[in-house]
Design a protein around this motif. Structure first.
Motif, mmCIF file in Angstrom:
data_model
loop_
_atom_site.group_PDB
_atom_site.id
_atom_site.type_symbol
_atom_site.label_atom_id
_atom_site.label_comp_id
_atom_site.label_asym_id
_atom_site.label_seq_id
_atom_site.Cartn_x
_atom_site.Cartn_y
_atom_site.Cartn_z
ATOM 1 N N GLN A 2 5.179 9.847 3.406
ATOM 2 C CA GLN A 2 3.874 10.218 2.880
ATOM 3 C C GLN A 2 2.988 10.698 4.022
ATOM 4 O O GLN A 2 3.002 10.117 5.119
ATOM 5 N N SER A 22 1.726 8.718 7.279
ATOM 6 C CA SER A 22 1.426 7.373 6.780
ATOM 7 C C SER A 22 2.664 6.506 6.983
ATOM 8 O O SER A 22 3.710 6.790 6.410
ATOM 9 N N MET A 24 4.349 2.795 6.559
ATOM 10 C CA MET A 24 4.189 1.567 5.786
ATOM 11 C C MET A 24 4.769 0.358 6.523
ATOM 12 O O MET A 24 5.694 0.495 7.338
ATOM 13 N N THR A 28 7.390 -2.516 2.054
ATOM 14 C CA THR A 28 6.166 -2.633 1.259
ATOM 15 C C THR A 28 5.591 -1.238 0.995
ATOM 16 O O THR A 28 6.081 -0.240 1.517
ATOM 17 N N ILE A 29 4.527 -1.203 0.189
ATOM 18 C CA ILE A 29 3.760 0.032 0.001
ATOM 19 C C ILE A 29 2.378 -0.118 0.642
ATOM 20 O O ILE A 29 1.425 0.547 0.253
ATOM 21 N N SER A 30 2.281 -0.985 1.654
ATOM 22 C CA SER A 30 1.027 -1.216 2.380
ATOM 23 C C SER A 30 1.039 -0.437 3.687
ATOM 24 O O SER A 30 1.996 -0.528 4.467
ATOM 25 N N PHE A 71 4.011 13.992 -0.433
ATOM 26 C CA PHE A 71 5.287 13.345 -0.153
ATOM 27 C C PHE A 71 6.271 14.387 0.363
ATOM 28 O O PHE A 71 6.297 15.519 -0.132
ATOM 29 N N ASP A 179 -5.758 -4.079 -1.038
ATOM 30 C CA ASP A 179 -4.641 -3.374 -1.647
ATOM 31 C C ASP A 179 -3.777 -4.364 -2.420
ATOM 32 O O ASP A 179 -3.851 -5.579 -2.205
#
Length: 214
Positions: A2, A22, A24, A28-30, A71, A179
């Protein structure tokens, strides 16, 4: 993978300033950190820039900053748009200043006052910059945050480092907007000549930042 594609439209002409990766936390998606400039292959970045220019040029959007989240799927070699935001990425403003020599707030101010944006890529002092997000993956009560003296010592050790403390002693992390699945409590923005040196510097900064939780 991303990314965020940052740019502005000036008198109808879209300009892409850069692409931020980005990264992570594993599994995770954090968000763990945001790296600039992107390390995606150059042909992929060219495609992303082309998508951004065509999208914003055809949208009617004008005379302001924008950012587009995208993406890249390396297995299918596809680029997809997640969302378009009609504003600048405020968390990345100083990353561009470190690498390109111009803070994106300056670009927004120039647009707001009718002046030409004097954008020049790679005219900054650093070769790489990141915005690191400090997180826990369980709620907690804040016992201690870094003191003003500790933060001053950090900035003396690594000039230009910005540390944002997002909590105060006595609070629960869940008392702030968070989040899904994680609790952020601080942000560190810094730069270095290379990514390798940047990660080394951040490791020391993280060790020195004395947050305590119960």
């Amino acid at each position: 993978m991303q990314v965020t594609v940052d740019g502005f439209v000036e008198r109808g002409a879209p300009v892409v300033m850069g692409i931020v990766d980005s990264v992570m936390y594993p599994g995770t998606i954090s968000f763990q950190r945001f790296d600039y400039p992107s390390r995606l292959p150059e042909p992929v970045q060219v495609r992303m820039r082309d998508v951004a220019v065509r999208l914003m040029g055809g949208s009617g959007f004008n005379h302001a900053c924008f950012n587009i989240e995208m993406f890249y799927d390396s297995r299918r070699d596809t680029v997809r748009v997640i969302e378009v935001n009609p504003r600048m990425s405020y968390q990345f403003a100083d990353l561009y200043e470190r690498v390109d020599g111009m803070n994106t707030y300056e670009a927004q101010l120039a647009l707001a006052t009718g002046r030409q944006v004097p954008w020049r890529a790679r005219a900054g002092r650093d070769g790489a910059a990141s915005s690191f997000v400090l997180r826990r993956f369980s709620d907690a009560r804040v016992v201690r945050v870094p003191s003003k003296q500790e933060l001053a010592e950090l900035q003396e050790r690594f000039p230009g480092t910005l540390v944002q403390v997002l909590c105060e002693p006595g609070e629960r992390l869940s008392s702030h907007d968070q989040d899904v699945g994680s609790f952020h409590y601080g942000i560190v923005n810094m730069g270095a000549p290379t990514y390798a040196e940047l990660l080394e510097r951040y490791a020391e900064v993280e060790r020195r930042l004395r947050f305590e939780f119960a």
